[in-house]
Write an enzyme that holds these catalytic residues in place. Structure first.
Site, PDB file in Angstrom:
ATOM      1  N   TYR A 145       0.840  -1.212   0.000  1.00 21.27           N
ATOM      2  CA  TYR A 145       0.000   0.000   0.000  1.00 21.27           C
ATOM      3  C   TYR A 145       0.871   1.258   0.000  1.00 21.27           C
ATOM      4  CZ  TYR A 145      -3.822   3.098   1.612  1.00 21.27           C
ATOM      5  OH  TYR A 145      -4.755   4.098   1.743  1.00 21.27           O
ATOM      6  N   GLU A 147       4.164   1.751  -0.604  1.00 18.08           N
ATOM      7  CA  GLU A 147       5.040   1.941  -1.763  1.00 18.08           C
ATOM      8  C   GLU A 147       4.219   2.090  -3.046  1.00 18.08           C
ATOM      9  OE1 GLU A 147       7.872   2.823  -1.203  1.00 18.08           O
ATOM     10  OE2 GLU A 147       8.984   1.574   0.192  1.00 18.08           O
ATOM     11  N   VAL A 188     -12.250   2.759  13.575  1.00 18.01           N
ATOM     12  CA  VAL A 188     -13.504   3.416  13.986  1.00 18.01           C
ATOM     13  C   VAL A 188     -14.692   2.474  13.774  1.00 18.01           C
ATOM     14  CG1 VAL A 188     -15.073   5.342  13.552  1.00 18.01           C
ATOM     15  CG2 VAL A 188     -12.608   5.752  13.630  1.00 18.01           C
TER      16      VAL A 188
HETATM   17  P1  NAD Z   1     -12.661   1.698   0.379  1.00 14.15           P
HETATM   18  O1  NAD Z   1     -11.948   0.405   0.462  1.00 14.15           O
HETATM   19  O2  NAD Z   1     -13.986   1.826   1.041  1.00 14.15           O
HETATM   20  O3  NAD Z   1     -12.858   2.144  -1.145  1.00 14.15           O
HETATM   21  C1  NAD Z   1     -11.972   1.780  -2.175  1.00 14.15           C
HETATM   22  C2  NAD Z   1     -12.784   1.483  -3.417  1.00 14.15           C
HETATM   23  O4  NAD Z   1     -11.900   1.131  -4.481  1.00 14.15           O
HETATM   24  C3  NAD Z   1     -13.747   0.301  -3.233  1.00 14.15           C
HETATM   25  O5  NAD Z   1     -15.006   0.623  -3.744  1.00 14.15           O
HETATM   26  C4  NAD Z   1     -13.088  -0.829  -4.026  1.00 14.15           C
HETATM   27  O6  NAD Z   1     -14.015  -1.794  -4.500  1.00 14.15           O
HETATM   28  C5  NAD Z   1     -12.422  -0.032  -5.142  1.00 14.15           C
HETATM   29  N1  NAD Z   1     -11.291  -0.741  -5.764  1.00 14.15           N
HETATM   30  C6  NAD Z   1     -10.277  -1.402  -5.148  1.00 14.15           C
HETATM   31  N2  NAD Z   1      -9.444  -1.934  -6.078  1.00 14.15           N
HETATM   32  C7  NAD Z   1      -9.932  -1.573  -7.296  1.00 14.15           C
HETATM   33  C8  NAD Z   1      -9.540  -1.824  -8.643  1.00 14.15           C
HETATM   34  N3  NAD Z   1      -8.444  -2.558  -8.924  1.00 14.15           N
HETATM   35  N4  NAD Z   1     -10.298  -1.316  -9.653  1.00 14.15           N
HETATM   36  C9  NAD Z   1     -11.416  -0.601  -9.383  1.00 14.15           C
HETATM   37  N5  NAD Z   1     -11.849  -0.348  -8.134  1.00 14.15           N
HETATM   38  C10 NAD Z   1     -11.114  -0.825  -7.096  1.00 14.15           C
HETATM   39  O7  NAD Z   1     -11.656   2.816   0.939  1.00 14.15           O
HETATM   40  P2  NAD Z   1     -11.862   4.379   1.195  1.00 14.15           P
HETATM   41  O8  NAD Z   1     -11.629   4.630   2.621  1.00 14.15           O
HETATM   42  O9  NAD Z   1     -13.106   4.845   0.562  1.00 14.15           O
HETATM   43  O10 NAD Z   1     -10.603   4.952   0.417  1.00 14.15           O
HETATM   44  C11 NAD Z   1     -10.721   5.556  -0.874  1.00 14.15           C
HETATM   45  C12 NAD Z   1      -9.351   6.032  -1.328  1.00 14.15           C
HETATM   46  O11 NAD Z   1      -8.837   6.976  -0.409  1.00 14.15           O
HETATM   47  C13 NAD Z   1      -8.313   4.907  -1.443  1.00 14.15           C
HETATM   48  O12 NAD Z   1      -7.517   5.124  -2.570  1.00 14.15           O
HETATM   49  C14 NAD Z   1      -7.490   5.069  -0.174  1.00 14.15           C
HETATM   50  O13 NAD Z   1      -6.178   4.613  -0.357  1.00 14.15           O
HETATM   51  C15 NAD Z   1      -7.554   6.565   0.055  1.00 14.15           C
HETATM   52  N6  NAD Z   1      -7.371   6.887   1.487  1.00 14.15           N
HETATM   53  C16 NAD Z   1      -8.369   6.674   2.381  1.00 14.15           C
HETATM   54  C17 NAD Z   1      -8.152   6.962   3.726  1.00 14.15           C
HETATM   55  C18 NAD Z   1      -9.211   6.774   4.775  1.00 14.15           C
HETATM   56  O14 NAD Z   1      -8.917   7.001   5.958  1.00 14.15           O
HETATM   57  N7  NAD Z   1     -10.428   6.435   4.464  1.00 14.15           N
HETATM   58  C19 NAD Z   1      -6.899   7.448   4.137  1.00 14.15           C
HETATM   59  C20 NAD Z   1      -5.908   7.607   3.185  1.00 14.15           C
HETATM   60  C21 NAD Z   1      -6.153   7.348   1.853  1.00 14.15           C
HETATM   61  N1  UDP Z   2      -6.653  -0.753  15.765  1.00 14.57           N
HETATM   62  C1  UDP Z   2      -7.073  -1.288  16.964  1.00 14.57           C
HETATM   63  N2  UDP Z   2      -8.128  -2.154  16.946  1.00 14.57           N
HETATM   64  C2  UDP Z   2      -8.792  -2.483  15.799  1.00 14.57           C
HETATM   65  C3  UDP Z   2      -8.372  -1.922  14.581  1.00 14.57           C
HETATM   66  C4  UDP Z   2      -7.286  -1.059  14.596  1.00 14.57           C
HETATM   67  O1  UDP Z   2      -6.518  -1.002  18.033  1.00 14.57           O
HETATM   68  O2  UDP Z   2      -9.752  -3.275  15.891  1.00 14.57           O
HETATM   69  C5  UDP Z   2      -5.527   0.217  15.770  1.00 14.57           C
HETATM   70  C6  UDP Z   2      -4.411  -0.097  14.770  1.00 14.57           C
HETATM   71  O3  UDP Z   2      -3.463  -0.970  15.354  1.00 14.57           O
HETATM   72  C7  UDP Z   2      -3.848   1.293  14.512  1.00 14.57           C
HETATM   73  C8  UDP Z   2      -5.050   2.209  14.649  1.00 14.57           C
HETATM   74  O4  UDP Z   2      -6.038   1.471  15.363  1.00 14.57           O
HETATM   75  O5  UDP Z   2      -2.899   1.637  15.492  1.00 14.57           O
HETATM   76  C9  UDP Z   2      -5.640   2.644  13.315  1.00 14.57           C
HETATM   77  O6  UDP Z   2      -5.833   1.483  12.543  1.00 14.57           O
HETATM   78  P1  UDP Z   2      -6.594   1.474  11.139  1.00 14.57           P
HETATM   79  O7  UDP Z   2      -6.530   0.076  10.622  1.00 14.57           O
HETATM   80  O8  UDP Z   2      -7.916   2.120  11.288  1.00 14.57           O
HETATM   81  O9  UDP Z   2      -5.764   2.453  10.196  1.00 14.57           O
HETATM   82  P2  UDP Z   2      -4.197   2.762   9.978  1.00 14.57           P
HETATM   83  O10 UDP Z   2      -4.072   4.187  10.360  1.00 14.57           O
HETATM   84  O11 UDP Z   2      -3.353   1.874  10.852  1.00 14.57           O
HETATM   85  O12 UDP Z   2      -3.994   2.494   8.549  1.00 14.57           O
END
Ligand code: NAD
Ligand code: UDP
Length: 314
Positions: A145, A147, A188
């Protein structure tokens, strides 16, 4: 009609909120998703609405469309899901970026990359500014993820510099809210679902690791505003998130209190390479477009708890 906008990963947690917002603004929205972690139910309320199109598509394959803007969100975001098939995760980030940048170049479309605070790895700088290059383990369980997203950023900049593609790189910090899946695996949703069902709350490690949680409506507002403003100078990268920091132990207690749960906290092994602390420095995006988060943790958690109560039929 406004613009024709492609949202990859549009059936996921953030993507479904983004599709709704873009449609409300009278744009035509094409939601492309392979439904790995996304669900058609998340965009069910948009199906049949004028201007909304769903296509089942995997971004590791090329795509040919006429569009004005592209939001590239396709990639599983929960560690549980992105580690399930680490090779596929890396292909999604790297091949997905290549295909969509090619599409942006052909269409002269502006393109946003959903990057991540994970590019900083287990950060030694705190809070993390964009100028910090990070501390990433290139062969650990999170490498596919971290990299993958770092390579995608590099590709975005190459297309920007070599082909003048108008890019936006957003480094998203932990975001939460309604439409996360109950089995998403992130903290969460795990804690809320466990608390609502009065089951043990699974706290990994000693619970002293920190995160800073942003409510999804704040994030989506920032994303759209960054796409709608400026020109080549807003390439970024920009951190986006809520700088209010909390330990996971405090988060568990807060969720138990807000749900009135009888759950107990149980400790489980800390996953390898779990970042010790994380907090965004958001001064760059604040200065560029005046964005800052508005929704506090307590308010956002209450909205999310209300959503999961309904989702779980409680
Ligand atoms: P999520 O897993 O709910 O959504 C990701 C979506 O991408 C899903 O609908 C999945 O089916 C689709 N997907 C995965 N691989 C695919 C592929 N090869 N082709 C087409 N679709 C594909 O996650 P999210 O929280 O909604 O995250 C959305 C984006 O935001 C991601 O790129 C994630 O890396 C980035 N992001 C999210 C967070 C967060 O805290 N939610 C933080 C940092 C970055
Ligand atoms: N975590 C936890 N219990 C859970 C899921 C996650 O204590 O059931 C912790 C995890 O080890 C990390 C933080 O919550 O320290 C955030 O994890 P998450 O998977 O939500 O996202 P990250 O920021 O690690 O990608």
């Amino acid at each position: 009609m406004g613009k024709k906008i492609l949202v990859t990963g549009g059936a996921g947690f953030i993507g479904s909120h983004l599709c709704k917002k873009l449609l409300e603004q009278k744009n035509e929205v094409i939601c492309a998703d392979n439904l790995f972690t996304g669900r058609k139910e998340s965009v069910a309320c948009l199906m049949g609405r004028p201007g909304f199109h769903f296509m089942q598509h995997d971004v590791t394959e090329p795509l040919y469309l006429e569009v004005d803007q592209i939001y590239n969100l396709a990639c599983p975001a929960s560690p549980v899901h992105y580690q399930y098939d680490s090779i596929k995760t890396m292909k999604t980030s790297v091949l997905g970026a290549l295909h969509l940048l090619g599409l942006a170049k052909c269409n002269q479309a502006r393109i946003l990359q959903a990057s991540t605070s994970e590019v900083y790895g287990n950060p030694k700088a705190h809070p993390q500014p964009e100028g910090y290059y990070g501390n990433v383990n290139p062969i650990g369980p999170r490498a596919c993820y971290d990299e993958g997203k770092r390579a995608a950023e590099a590709l975005f900049f190459s297309y920007h510099q070599q082909h003048q593609v108008e890019i936006r790189i957003l480094r998203i910090f932990n975001t939460y809210g309604p439409y996360m899946r109950p089995d998403d695996g992130r903290v969460v949703s795990n804690f809320i679902v466990q608390a609502l069902q009065n089951r043990d709350i699974t706290l990994y490690g000693d619970g002293l690791q920190t995160r800073s949680f942003c409510y999804v409506s704040d994030l989506v507002e920032g994303m759209v505003s960054l796409m709608e403003n400026g020109g080549m100078e807003l390439a970024g990268p920009f951190n986006i998130g809520n700088p209010s920091e909390i330990t996971m132990a405090e988060l568990a207690e807060r969720i138990i209190r807000l749900t009135g749960s009888s759950s107990k906290v149980v400790h489980r092994e800390l996953p390898a390479d779990d970042p010790v602390k994380r907090k965004p420095d958001i001064s760059r995006i604040k200065e560029a477009i005046g964005w800052e988060p508005k929704v506090g943790l307590e308010q956002g958690l209450l909205e999310t708890i209300a959503y999961f109560k309904k989702e779980l039929g409680l």
